[in-house]
Design an enzyme around this catalytic site. Structure first.
Site, PDB file in Angstrom:
ATOM      1  NE  ARG A  23      37.140  27.765  94.843  1.00  0.00           N
ATOM      2  CZ  ARG A  23      37.648  28.993  94.743  1.00  0.00           C
ATOM      3  NH1 ARG A  23      38.946  29.202  94.898  1.00  0.00           N
ATOM      4  NH2 ARG A  23      36.858  30.027  94.534  1.00  0.00           N
ATOM      5  CB  SER A  65      31.924  27.985  91.761  1.00  0.00           C
ATOM      6  OG  SER A  65      31.991  29.375  91.923  1.00  0.00           O
ATOM      7  CD  GLU A  81      34.659  25.211  93.632  1.00  0.00           C
ATOM      8  OE1 GLU A  81      33.891  25.240  94.610  1.00  0.00           O
ATOM      9  OE2 GLU A  81      35.108  26.227  93.085  1.00  0.00           O
TER      10      GLU A  81
END
Ligand code: EPU
Length: 357
Positions: free
Chosen positions: A164, A253, A353
């Site tokens: 990510r 997420s 995130e």
């Protein structure tokens, strides 16, 4: 170049947070970028590049000029013995692009079906799901350096993909920071991605590494599923587990899955034998952040209109609607409370995130 003043950003962030852009510019072509740079005011102003708004938390009105990337277009660039190279404009919706490649007979992106957002945001975040990350199917991308107006092309190594993570999530290296960041690293706020090319390998092979996909294949009694079947299973798994942002605002997420040493993991297992963990190739252990949050009892808990999703504790959702929607402050207060409780119980610091603006 279309310029709007005091523009609502609520339709442009999947959380549905109420916030405004002092100035919003729709970028649909290279000519728009040139016009932006040539503008005596906008050309000098700090900018914030917005893709599909599926990975951002807006904590207030946005002062930098918001560049909403709406560059379209999709084509097959090249077909070789080993791959299809497919290009898409940064403003193309991600999921539609995945579906389109499959319909054209160019499989390879099916595990990444139904991820919200745009093509241009996919490399920024190195999106990943069900055993495949964008970097596994990436060829190259075109971008424009907003500081100089120069176009440039980056390959996968130059994008510095991580979990990510990519060069686009890091601030440009400042002179004084040269010792801390590799020279040239960091293109956040500087590069505007215009086109992304995917390398879809031939012969196509199904990627069934994720346990739920394996289970679906077994249930269907299929040893060699088609790409379309995997696409359908991925859509079904996501629909069952993850909230549809069109119905319940969210940014996917909210935290990354943390990694720990085997010693740290053993220590946690001694106290919590059920902890979900996976061994990584480098010897470290990845922990399921959703499990950690769930274990701390957060499912369904709220701060104002921000809530922890009942079916997946890693997802924070907007329980409000319209003007009574969640604020970025409520989301961040809830996120900080979760971080504190996971730290107090497990000694692990969860890292958000999404990009917080
Ligand atoms: N779990 C719980 N309780 C929860 C949530 C999860 O016990 O409330 C457990 C699950 O039972 C499972 C494990 O934790 O054993 C992992 O959960 P899941 O399979 O749902 O995957 P994840 O690690 O939570 C990651 C990605 C997702 C991606 C899925 C599938 C991150 C931060 N998230 O989630 O990506 O779709 O794997 O590959 O890596 C995103 O990035 O926005 C995203 C949705």
């Amino acid at each position: 170049m279309l310029v709007e003043k005091n523009a609502s950003l609520q339709p442009y962030n999947t959380f549905g947070i109420v916030a405004r852009a002092e100035t919003l510019v729709r970028v649909r072509s290279h000519a728009d970028i040139a016009a932006l740079r040539a503008d005596p005011v906008l050309g000098q102003a700090p900018v914030f590049v917005l893709g599909g708004g599926s990975n951002v938390v807006l904590t207030g009105d946005v002062k930098p000029v918001v560049l909403k990337v709406e560059i379209r277009g999709r084509r097959l660039v090249e077909e070789t013995e080993h791959a299809w190279i497919v290009e898409a404009g940064a403003g193309e919706p991600w999921h539609d692009t995945v579906a389109w490649t499959l319909a054209q007979g160019w499989p390879g992106l099916e595990n990444l079906a139904l991820i919200p957002g745009t093509v241009g945001a996919a490399p920024v975040q190195n999106i990943g799901a069900y055993g495949v990350e964008l970097q596994d199917r990436f060829d190259s991308l075109d971008a424009v350096d907003l500081a100089t107006g120069q176009g440039f092309t980056l390959d996968a190594a130059q994008c510095a993909f991580g979990y990510r993570d990519s060069v686009f999530k890091h601030a440009p290296a400042q002179a004084g920071e040269a010792g801390r960041l590799p020279r040239g690293m960091g293109l956040a706020g500087r590069a505007l991605i215009t086109q992304v090319r995917f390398r879809l390998p031939k012969p196509w092979k199904p990627e069934l590494g994720y346990v739920e996909l394996e289970r679906r294949a077994a249930e269907a009694g299929v040893a060699q599923p088609t790409a379309q079947q995997i696409f359908d299973w991925v859509c079904a798994i996501r629909r069952a587990k993850l909230p549809d942002p069109a119905v319940l605002g969210n940014a996917g997420s909210f935290f990354k899955n943390p990694t720990v040493t085997p010693e740290q993991c053993a220590d946690i297992i001694a106290r919590d034998p059920k902890i979900v963990h996976y061994a990584l190739p480098d010897g470290r252990i990845k922990l399921a952040a959703g499990w950690l949050i769930d274990a701390c009892g957060w499912k369904g808990k709220t701060v104002g209109q921000a809530a922890v999703y009942e079916k997946q504790a890693l997802v924070l959702v907007n329980r409000g609607r319209g003007e009574s929607s969640v604020t970025g402050g409520e989301v961040m207060t809830l996120a900080k409370a979760i971080q504190t409780s996971v730290y107090e119980r497990f000694g692990i610091r969860l890292e958000p995130e999404p990009v917080v603006v």
